[in-house]
Design a protein around this motif. Sequence first.
Motif, mmCIF file in Angstrom:
data_model
loop_
_atom_site.group_PDB
_atom_site.id
_atom_site.type_symbol
_atom_site.label_atom_id
_atom_site.label_comp_id
_atom_site.label_asym_id
_atom_site.label_seq_id
_atom_site.Cartn_x
_atom_site.Cartn_y
_atom_site.Cartn_z
ATOM 1 N N GLY A 63 7.319 -9.160 15.194
ATOM 2 C CA GLY A 63 6.067 -8.953 14.497
ATOM 3 C C GLY A 63 5.795 -9.983 13.421
ATOM 4 N N VAL A 64 4.952 -9.597 12.460
ATOM 5 C CA VAL A 64 4.571 -10.495 11.370
ATOM 6 C C VAL A 64 5.762 -10.704 10.443
ATOM 7 N N MET A 65 6.090 -11.963 10.188
ATOM 8 C CA MET A 65 7.214 -12.294 9.314
ATOM 9 C C MET A 65 6.750 -12.648 7.899
ATOM 10 N N THR A 66 5.541 -13.221 7.787
ATOM 11 C CA THR A 66 5.030 -13.635 6.474
ATOM 12 C C THR A 66 3.528 -13.426 6.422
ATOM 13 N N ALA A 67 3.053 -12.895 5.297
ATOM 14 C CA ALA A 67 1.618 -12.818 5.019
ATOM 15 C C ALA A 67 1.402 -13.450 3.649
ATOM 16 N N ILE A 68 0.284 -14.118 3.495
ATOM 17 C CA ILE A 68 0.034 -14.906 2.286
ATOM 18 C C ILE A 68 -1.394 -14.677 1.805
ATOM 19 N N GLY A 69 -1.624 -14.895 0.522
ATOM 20 C CA GLY A 69 -2.980 -14.796 -0.014
ATOM 21 C C GLY A 69 -3.171 -13.721 -1.048
ATOM 22 N N ASP A 70 -2.145 -12.893 -1.278
ATOM 23 C CA ASP A 70 -2.228 -11.920 -2.366
ATOM 24 C C ASP A 70 -2.169 -12.641 -3.717
ATOM 25 N N ARG A 71 -2.705 -11.989 -4.727
ATOM 26 C CA ARG A 71 -2.602 -12.528 -6.083
ATOM 27 C C ARG A 71 -1.173 -12.373 -6.597
ATOM 28 N N MET A 72 -0.653 -13.435 -7.220
ATOM 29 C CA MET A 72 0.663 -13.368 -7.837
ATOM 30 C C MET A 72 0.530 -12.819 -9.251
ATOM 31 N N PRO A 73 1.231 -11.727 -9.583
ATOM 32 C CA PRO A 73 1.189 -11.220 -10.955
ATOM 33 C C PRO A 73 1.939 -12.164 -11.887
ATOM 34 N N PRO A 74 1.695 -12.052 -13.195
ATOM 35 C CA PRO A 74 2.332 -12.971 -14.145
ATOM 36 C C PRO A 74 3.854 -13.041 -14.023
ATOM 37 N N ARG A 75 4.508 -11.910 -13.800
ATOM 38 C CA ARG A 75 5.966 -11.933 -13.694
ATOM 39 C C ARG A 75 6.420 -12.776 -12.493
ATOM 40 N N ALA A 76 5.695 -12.685 -11.401
ATOM 41 C CA ALA A 76 6.046 -13.482 -10.225
ATOM 42 C C ALA A 76 5.845 -14.969 -10.496
ATOM 43 N N VAL A 77 4.818 -15.303 -11.266
ATOM 44 C CA VAL A 77 4.610 -16.699 -11.648
ATOM 45 C C VAL A 77 5.782 -17.186 -12.488
ATOM 46 N N GLY A 78 6.230 -16.352 -13.439
ATOM 47 C CA GLY A 78 7.369 -16.719 -14.260
ATOM 48 C C GLY A 78 8.625 -16.932 -13.440
ATOM 49 N N ARG A 79 8.804 -16.113 -12.392
ATOM 50 C CA ARG A 79 9.975 -16.272 -11.537
ATOM 51 C C ARG A 79 9.883 -17.522 -10.666
ATOM 52 N N THR A 80 8.677 -18.039 -10.486
ATOM 53 C CA THR A 80 8.499 -19.262 -9.709
ATOM 54 C C THR A 80 8.900 -20.497 -10.507
ATOM 55 N N PHE A 81 8.758 -20.418 -11.837
ATOM 56 C CA PHE A 81 9.090 -21.562 -12.697
ATOM 57 C C PHE A 81 10.079 -21.146 -13.790
ATOM 58 N N PRO A 82 11.228 -20.589 -13.405
ATOM 59 C CA PRO A 82 12.196 -20.170 -14.416
ATOM 60 C C PRO A 82 12.751 -21.373 -15.166
ATOM 61 N N GLY A 83 12.917 -21.205 -16.451
ATOM 62 C CA GLY A 83 13.473 -22.281 -17.263
ATOM 63 C C GLY A 83 12.445 -23.217 -17.847
ATOM 64 N N GLU A 100 0.176 -21.349 -19.186
ATOM 65 C CA GLU A 100 -0.963 -22.098 -18.662
ATOM 66 C C GLU A 100 -1.079 -21.935 -17.144
ATOM 67 N N VAL A 101 0.051 -21.845 -16.454
ATOM 68 C CA VAL A 101 0.002 -21.598 -15.010
ATOM 69 C C VAL A 101 -0.526 -20.190 -14.743
ATOM 70 N N VAL A 102 -0.048 -19.215 -15.501
ATOM 71 C CA VAL A 102 -0.539 -17.842 -15.351
ATOM 72 C C VAL A 102 -2.045 -17.776 -15.578
ATOM 73 N N GLY A 103 -2.553 -18.573 -16.521
ATOM 74 C CA GLY A 103 -3.981 -18.558 -16.846
ATOM 75 C C GLY A 103 -4.851 -19.390 -15.928
ATOM 76 N N ALA A 104 -4.272 -19.959 -14.876
ATOM 77 C CA ALA A 104 -5.035 -20.777 -13.939
ATOM 78 C C ALA A 104 -5.557 -19.937 -12.773
ATOM 79 N N TRP A 105 -6.496 -20.501 -12.041
ATOM 80 C CA TRP A 105 -6.942 -19.900 -10.792
ATOM 81 C C TRP A 105 -5.805 -19.949 -9.778
ATOM 82 N N GLN A 106 -5.781 -18.962 -8.889
ATOM 83 C CA GLN A 106 -4.868 -18.978 -7.747
ATOM 84 C C GLN A 106 -5.701 -19.151 -6.481
ATOM 85 N N VAL A 107 -5.414 -20.188 -5.734
ATOM 86 C CA VAL A 107 -6.213 -20.518 -4.554
ATOM 87 C C VAL A 107 -5.289 -20.707 -3.353
#
Length: 221
Positions: free
Chosen positions: A157-177, A185-192
């Motif tokens: 079946g479906v292995m990956t779906a994309i296009g949901d909004r990333m919450p702030p915590r998920a953004v922080g986990r994307t750029f740890p450190g 500033e990344v959290v405050g940007a548009w997500q496209v």
Amino acid sequence: MSSEWWGRGERCLHGPRRDAGRRRRAEVRAWQSARTFEDVAVLTAQWLRGLLLFHPNGHRGGTDPETLPLVDVLAAANRAGILTVQSQPGELAALHGRPWRQRAFVTAFVADPALARALHARAAEAGLVVRAYPPRCRAGEHGARDAVDVTFWEGHGVMTAIGDRMPPRAVGRTFPGCDRQAVREVVGAWQVTLIDPEWGRDTLLWPFLTRFLNSQEGEPT
């Protein structure tokens, strides 16, 4: 065997490891010193180009092999203020004897609202599926908020779906450190997110993105 010979061999053995360790520490410090959205985008472009091997989002040895053909356009997008975080080419293949399908997509943050809206509008006109979330909005600009299937493995079946909004915590986990201000500033940007609706096609999204970036050169931001 003389101790002198052994000592030279030991230095030869550990020298490359020390060099790799120094490089890793230097690259970690580079990400830690990122203070702005633009700093993070510049480092991402350098990572895509192979100038950095380390990326805070779990990457330790450079980009994935499937990303290599996309390096030029993704690096150009980052230099233009479109901070890419996920992407894949379109593909029709087989995995363990079962058909595997991918839709081409790219997910990015865009700090400049005018650039984000232009990217959204032009991508939709080109026939791409678009999910665009203004800052602090849970639904897309035109109300869409559902994820789109982008990888499918027959029998699983479906292995990956994309296009949901990333919450702030998920953004922080994307750029740890990275510096807190840069993450804010990344959290405050548009997500496209731009997605090719056709499975396996790899000739719509990337040429469109190249044309879009070329059209933005010289325009005021």
